[in-house]
Write a protein that holds these residues in place. Structure first.
Motif, mmCIF file in Angstrom:
data_model
loop_
_atom_site.group_PDB
_atom_site.id
_atom_site.type_symbol
_atom_site.label_atom_id
_atom_site.label_comp_id
_atom_site.label_asym_id
_atom_site.label_seq_id
_atom_site.Cartn_x
_atom_site.Cartn_y
_atom_site.Cartn_z
ATOM 1 N N PRO A 155 -1.921 0.979 2.203
ATOM 2 C CA PRO A 155 -2.543 2.276 2.517
ATOM 3 C C PRO A 155 -3.601 2.660 1.498
ATOM 4 N N ALA A 156 -4.595 3.409 1.947
ATOM 5 C CA ALA A 156 -5.713 3.774 1.079
ATOM 6 C C ALA A 156 -5.256 4.632 -0.097
ATOM 7 N N VAL A 260 -8.923 10.967 2.868
ATOM 8 C CA VAL A 260 -7.855 10.550 1.956
ATOM 9 C C VAL A 260 -8.428 10.162 0.605
#
Length: 331
Positions: A155-156, A260
């Motif tokens: 995930p970022a 994000v």
């Protein structure tokens, strides 16, 4: 004249699709923000001043006029749409600043990291593909081909935190936050480049490996042409069309995928501004940003379609028959 008609027949439907996507995006976000429970203006004012905020009804009516929230839903829908066509996206409820001005201030920071992410991602994908093609051992080729998918699996927010921990806190090479200097954009750009490069690699490497089995590549290898020349002269050209397609999708992804990263790195930009607008129930900012992202996505796809028309004339209606074929048909 025939080519003009061919281009007109090819581009007019694409322009219609562009307008449809923009209007559909505006319609969808308008419906979503106006059909949430409660009055959007009261909810935004409560988020700004607290749940106990009391507003005089006359003042509330004046605020509705100021923020373009007066009248029926149909009047608001068409009023905001016409204003948006003129470049007026309304006024932010939480800040009182025109949305266009807020976007103009934040947009360059998002463009900076999105451009760097696209550059890092595409360059790394092309480099790894070349190394896999030129690798002398099958095990090394398979190892290289398995590296990019990790960019999608991680995930970022997690990769961003790891990069901050290593390169900002441990090594001290790069800043962990901010948007005022170029080096502050490197870590956010690398964080975005991981999934972007992985997605581009999936399409680009498949096209290159498929072209690798073509007869003309076999002939070039038999003639002793160096792998680097085969890759740059033959394989890159054949991987161009599918790569342009995924490149357009990635640019659209980057236009809306910075939220994000900008939050993790405490960086000003469109994504972080959108998150703050959602928390503040600032529907004018939400509508303006989503409409901008939708317009960018539609514009990029339009440019990809135009590039297709130049690269492969067969995609143009009425203009795709090669000249030799036309001469043969006349004979």
């Amino acid at each position: 004249m025939t080519q003009v008609k061919a281009w007109a027949g090819y581009l007019l439907p694409k322009l219609g699709q562009f307008l449809f996507v923009v209007v559909a995006t505006y319609t969808l976000v308008f419906v979503l923000v106006h059909f949430l429970p409660g009055d959007p203006l009261i909810a935004a004012l409560a988020a700004k001043g607290g749940a106990s905020t009391v507003i005089d009804p006359a003042e509330l009516d004046a605020l509705r006029v100021q923020y373009g929230l007066d009248g029926t839903l149909w009047q608001q829908y068409f009023g905001h749409l016409i204003a948006a066509a003129r470049g007026d996206l309304g006024v932010s409820i939480s800040t009182g600043v025109p949305v266009t001005e807020m976007i103009a201030r934040a947009f360059p920071f998002s463009v900076q990291i999105a451009s760097l992410a696209l550059l890092f991602g595409v360059t790394s994908a092309v480099l790894i593909t070349f190394l896999a093609y030129a690798a002398p051992w099958p095990w090394l080729r398979q190892l290289l081909l398995q590296i990019p998918p990790f960019g999608i699996a991680v995930p970022a927010f997690l990769s961003g935190l790891l990069l901050i921990s290593v390169f900002a806190f441990t090594l001290g090479w790069l800043p962990s936050a901010g948007a005022r200097s170029f080096d502050a954009a490197i870590l956010p750009a690398i964080t975005l480049a991981l999934p972007v490069g992985a997605l581009f690699f999936q399409v680009f490497s498949s096209a290159v490996l498929e072209a690798q089995n073509s007869p003309y590549v076999f002939t070039a290898v038999a003639k002793g042409v160096p792998p680097r020349r085969i890759f740059t002269k033959h394989l890159l050209r054949n991987a161009l069309l599918p790569s342009i397609t995924i490149l357009g999708l990635l640019i659209g992804y980057l236009a809306g995928g910075t939220a994000v990263v900008e939050t993790v790195f405490s960086r000003d930009g469109i994504g972080r501004m959108t998150v703050n607008a959602v928390l503040a129930r600032d529907i004018n900012v939400i509508q303006g940003v989503v409409l901008l992202v939708g317009a960018i996505y539609a514009l990029v796809n339009l440019l990809v379609d135009v590039a297709y028309g130049f690269i492969d004339p067969r995609t143009r209606i009425g203009g795709g028959v090669p000249s030799r074929a036309r001469l043969g048909a006349k004979k």
